[in-house]
Design a protein around this motif. Structure first.
Motif: not given
Lengths: 112, 115
Positions: B33-36, B82-91, B101-115
């Motif tokens: 998955y990808w989560y924002k 775009e500026l609005g894409d700035s967020a942390v994206y989790f795999c 019944n099994s939980p999601l296992h998350f990665g450590n995230g990618t912090r994207l900053t658009v300037t």
């Protein structure tokens, strides 16, 4: 559309006190998950609740699920500083759906 | 021996650029998955793949394109940032389709900053 709400959004409490975080959801589901997120970190699974009346406990945390009320609670007993984090509940929209809808999160700060 | 790993951890870029985030899991899971997560910490699913097949495609601008070369990898390419894409994206990954019944296992995230 499934909506998941948590309250409170922010919680500041003293060490040694008890408190409860509430998670309400809008449509029928019997699969609910609790996660913890430390600042700048990933999400860590805490509990998986799979049926009405399910109760799980780990250390000072206890989670329960009431599917009829569409409510889950996360109870903190005798809080300690290490429990400071943001807590999320997440609801699976339907069996086989594999889509989790997350709550708004509760930012918990434990004050010494 | 990281279970779900993402690269890069931080990504700072200018508007209009194209960038990619990579994700790999070594848990043997079938679904990824990808989560924002936005600035208010709100988490929302973007995409889900089961064994390289797209399962969930939420209302996401078509500038976002996921690619799964095999079931252990799920990458996210973003065009014309775009500026609005700035967020942390989790795999994340899970054992099989339907969560089962099994939980999601998350990665450590990618912090994207658009300037």
């Amino acid at each position: 559309e499934l909506k998941v709400e948590q309250n409170p959004l922010f919680l500041s409490m003293q060490e040694g006190k008890n408190y409860t975080i509430y998670c309400n959801y809008s449509t029928t589901s019997d699969r609910l998950y609790w996660y913890r997120q430390d600042p700048g970190k990933s999400l860590e699974s805490l509990f998986v609740l799979l049926s009405n009346g399910a109760v799980k406990q780990e250390g000072r945390l206890m989670a329960s699920l009431d599917t009829k009320a569409r409510l889950s609670t996360l109870h903190i007993t005798a809080a300690v500083h290490d429990l400071s984090a943001t807590y999320f509940c997440a609801v699976e929209a339907g069996f086989g759906n594999e889509k989790l809808t997350f709550g708004t999160g509760t930012r918990l700060t434990i004050i010494p | 021996d990281t279970a779900v790993s993402q690269t890069p951890k931080y990504l700072v870029t200018q508007m209009g650029n194209d960038k990619s985030i990579k994700c790999e899991q070594n848990l043997g899971h079938d679904t990824m998955y990808w989560y924002k997560q936005d600035s208010k910490k709100f988490l929302k699913i973007m995409f889900s793949y089961n064994n390289k097949e797209l399962i969930i495609n939420e209302t996401v601008p078509n500038r976002f394109s996921p690619k799964s070369p095999d079931k252990a990898h799920l990458n996210l390419h973003i065009n014309s940032l775009e500026l609005g894409d700035s967020a942390v994206y989790f795999c994340a990954s899970s054992q099989s389709q339907g969560l089962h019944n099994s939980p999601l296992h998350f990665g450590n995230g990618t912090r994207l900053t658009v300037t």
